[in-house]
Design a protein around this motif. Structure first.
Motif, PDB file in Angstrom:
ATOM      1  N   ALA A 149      19.881  22.790  73.349  1.00 56.58           N
ATOM      2  CA  ALA A 149      20.619  23.453  74.376  1.00 56.58           C
ATOM      3  C   ALA A 149      21.649  24.299  73.310  1.00 56.58           C
ATOM      4  CB  ALA A 149      21.278  22.960  75.224  1.00 56.58           C
ATOM      5  N   LEU A 150      22.157  23.644  72.443  1.00 63.04           N
ATOM      6  CA  LEU A 150      23.101  24.373  71.571  1.00 63.04           C
ATOM      7  C   LEU A 150      22.546  25.516  70.822  1.00 63.04           C
ATOM      8  CD1 LEU A 150      26.202  24.144  70.437  1.00 63.04           C
ATOM      9  CD2 LEU A 150      25.272  22.803  68.664  1.00 63.04           C
ATOM     10  N   ASN A 151      21.285  25.210  70.378  1.00 61.61           N
ATOM     11  CA  ASN A 151      20.599  26.419  69.686  1.00 61.61           C
ATOM     12  C   ASN A 151      20.432  27.539  70.756  1.00 61.61           C
ATOM     13  OD1 ASN A 151      20.480  25.154  67.381  1.00 61.61           O
ATOM     14  ND2 ASN A 151      18.537  24.055  67.615  1.00 61.61           N
ATOM     15  N   ARG A 152      19.974  27.310  72.039  1.00 61.74           N
ATOM     16  CA  ARG A 152      19.853  28.544  72.785  1.00 61.74           C
ATOM     17  C   ARG A 152      21.050  29.203  73.044  1.00 61.74           C
ATOM     18  NH1 ARG A 152      16.515  24.486  75.365  1.00 61.74           N
ATOM     19  NH2 ARG A 152      18.126  24.194  76.933  1.00 61.74           N
ATOM     20  N   ALA A 153      22.377  28.528  73.252  1.00 64.19           N
ATOM     21  CA  ALA A 153      23.544  29.152  73.530  1.00 64.19           C
ATOM     22  C   ALA A 153      23.903  29.924  72.329  1.00 64.19           C
ATOM     23  CB  ALA A 153      24.631  27.903  73.950  1.00 64.19           C
ATOM     24  N   ASP A 171      24.907  35.241  69.791  1.00 63.40           N
ATOM     25  CA  ASP A 171      24.387  36.267  68.855  1.00 63.40           C
ATOM     26  C   ASP A 171      23.843  37.547  69.315  1.00 63.40           C
ATOM     27  OD1 ASP A 171      25.320  34.468  67.042  1.00 63.40           O
ATOM     28  OD2 ASP A 171      23.311  33.623  66.575  1.00 63.40           O
ATOM     29  N   LYS A 172      23.014  37.379  70.581  1.00 66.23           N
ATOM     30  CA  LYS A 172      22.433  38.462  71.219  1.00 66.23           C
ATOM     31  C   LYS A 172      23.275  39.191  71.967  1.00 66.23           C
ATOM     32  CE  LYS A 172      18.693  39.760  74.237  1.00 66.23           C
ATOM     33  NZ  LYS A 172      19.403  40.726  74.885  1.00 66.23           N
ATOM     34  N   ALA A 173      24.376  38.610  72.465  1.00 69.99           N
ATOM     35  CA  ALA A 173      25.436  39.271  73.320  1.00 69.99           C
ATOM     36  C   ALA A 173      26.326  40.116  72.306  1.00 69.99           C
ATOM     37  CB  ALA A 173      26.522  38.331  74.262  1.00 69.99           C
ATOM     38  N   LYS A 205      25.938  48.901  71.610  1.00 72.89           N
ATOM     39  CA  LYS A 205      26.713  49.696  72.744  1.00 72.89           C
ATOM     40  C   LYS A 205      28.040  50.525  71.855  1.00 72.89           C
ATOM     41  CE  LYS A 205      24.263  48.827  76.161  1.00 72.89           C
ATOM     42  NZ  LYS A 205      23.623  49.688  76.817  1.00 72.89           N
ATOM     43  N   ILE A 206      28.785  49.764  71.317  1.00 74.10           N
ATOM     44  CA  ILE A 206      29.904  50.302  70.306  1.00 74.10           C
ATOM     45  C   ILE A 206      29.395  51.606  69.458  1.00 74.10           C
ATOM     46  CG2 ILE A 206      31.578  50.152  68.749  1.00 74.10           C
ATOM     47  CD1 ILE A 206      32.186  47.585  70.197  1.00 74.10           C
TER      48      ILE A 206
END
Length: 107
Positions: A64-68, A73-75, A82-83
């Motif tokens: 779960a920690l790795n997925r979060a 990182d993706k966000a 976008k910037i």
């Protein structure tokens, strides 16, 4: 003669009771040792299963920690992208957000 047979019977009963006490003591001791062994085996089994359950929980927590972390990182990557696409618009939006937060904090 009858007194002698009564005495013999009395002695036999005493010997039988003595033997019965010894048998009960042995039976109690054997039962107690068997229970100690069962308790020891049960304790070992509980420890083993507890370790396995803890390892499973730890593994699920790590997953779960790795997925979060990957989602975060993706966000961050998406925001950076976008910037990079529209730097002027990003600066204007950040300025407006800053002004809005400043107005809210002035109240």
């Amino acid at each position: 003669m009858e007194a002698k047979s009564t005495q013999d019977e009395y002695k036999q009963v005493r010997e039988d009771l003595k033997q019965l006490r010894e048998d009960m003591a042995n039976l109690t001791r054997t039962f107690s040792e068997g229970q100690k062994s069962n308790i020891s085996n049960l304790r070992d089994e509980i420890r083993k299963e507890s370790r396995e359950a803890f390892d499973q929980v730890r593994q699920k927590g790590n997953d779960a920690l790795n997925r979060a972390k990957d989602a975060g990182d993706k966000a961050v990557h998406d925001v950076e992208h976008k910037i990079e696409e529209r730097p002027f618009l990003s600066v204007v939006i950040m300025f407006l957000v800053g002004v809005l937060v400043g107005k809210l904090l002035d109240r």
